[in-house]
Enzyme design. Structure first.
Site, PDB file in Angstrom:
ATOM      1  N   ALA A 114      15.642 -21.121 -70.270  1.00  0.00           N
ATOM      2  CA  ALA A 114      15.639 -20.625 -69.054  1.00  0.00           C
ATOM      3  C   ALA A 114      14.774 -20.935 -68.046  1.00  0.00           C
ATOM      4  O   ALA A 114      13.698 -21.555 -68.323  1.00  0.00           O
ATOM      5  CB  ALA A 114      15.502 -18.997 -68.911  1.00  0.00           C
ATOM      6  N   ASP A 115      15.041 -20.588 -66.557  1.00  0.00           N
ATOM      7  CA  ASP A 115      13.767 -21.219 -65.608  1.00  0.00           C
ATOM      8  C   ASP A 115      14.151 -20.312 -64.599  1.00  0.00           C
ATOM      9  O   ASP A 115      15.014 -20.026 -64.180  1.00  0.00           O
ATOM     10  CB  ASP A 115      14.253 -22.558 -65.144  1.00  0.00           C
ATOM     11  CG  ASP A 115      12.861 -23.127 -64.334  1.00  0.00           C
ATOM     12  OD1 ASP A 115      11.739 -23.233 -64.962  1.00  0.00           O
ATOM     13  OD2 ASP A 115      13.202 -23.240 -63.015  1.00  0.00           O
ATOM     14  N   THR A 116      12.862 -19.720 -64.279  1.00  0.00           N
ATOM     15  CA  THR A 116      12.927 -18.600 -62.904  1.00  0.00           C
ATOM     16  C   THR A 116      11.936 -19.273 -62.030  1.00  0.00           C
ATOM     17  O   THR A 116      11.018 -20.019 -62.034  1.00  0.00           O
ATOM     18  CB  THR A 116      12.061 -17.259 -63.385  1.00  0.00           C
ATOM     19  OG1 THR A 116      12.805 -16.650 -64.462  1.00  0.00           O
ATOM     20  CG2 THR A 116      11.923 -16.170 -62.241  1.00  0.00           C
TER      21      THR A 116
END
Length: 189
Positions: free
Chosen positions: A70-72
């Site tokens: 994931a990447d936020t």
């Protein structure tokens, strides 16, 4: 529930805690991945691009497990804010967010049986006007250098500064658990 074991490629204690709260069986495996991205992508495309790039680093090593990456990112006034490089940079970012609405976008990639399932979620966060003292003391006490946009919603600045959220709370924490769960239960369908 027939969900395969999850390999979480994230050192984020917040993502790990969310998976634990979901009663998911997982282990953490890490690799350094270049998080750069091509120019011209929308913020949603950036988050998904980086999440997939992280998963691609594991493509040859994943067996019957699900690789979760994931990447936020935080986006305000058309600017993408990643993680701050220094405490001064963190203060600058929080001043940019102060008194404004910003978007938190998390891109997620599930790599399972050499197939990439990518999706994202967007939440809007409404910050009240923060004082420089509130921002500076937060940065000094919480050292938010590992957080997109320089803040954690579950920490002091989030607790005193956020007036309203439109969308998923867990997305702002760093993993849209509602969408993640729906994707995981449908992996074999």
């Amino acid at each position: 529930m027939n969900i395969p074991k999850i390999i979480l490629a994230s050192k984020s204690p917040r993502r790990q805690e969310l998976l634990r709260l979901m009663d998911m069986e997982f282990e953490v495996v890490l690799k350094d991945v270049d998080e750069s991205y091509p120019e011209g992508l929308t913020p949603q495309e950036v988050a998904v691009y980086i999440a997939r790039k992280k998963a691609e680093a594991f493509d040859e090593t994943v067996g019957d497990e699900v690789m979760l990456t994931a990447d936020t990112i935080v986006c305000v006034d058309g600017l993408i804010l990643g993680k701050p490089e220094t405490p001064a940079h963190a203060v600058e970012m929080l001043q940019m967010l102060s008194g404004k609405v910003h978007k938190v976008i998390t891109g997620v990639c599930l790599l399972y049986k050499h197939k990439y399932n990518v999706f994202f979620d967007v939440s809007e966060v409404f910050f009240r006007k923060l004082t420089l003292d509130e921002i500076s003391s937060y940065v000094a006490q919480y050292n938010p250098l590992d957080k997109a946009g320089s803040y954690g919603i579950q920490e002091r600045i989030g607790l005193i500064g956020i007036e309203k959220i439109s969308g998923s709370y867990t997305n702002v924490v760093g993993l849209p658990t509602e969408k993640l769960y729906a994707q995981l239960v449908n992996l074999n369908k």
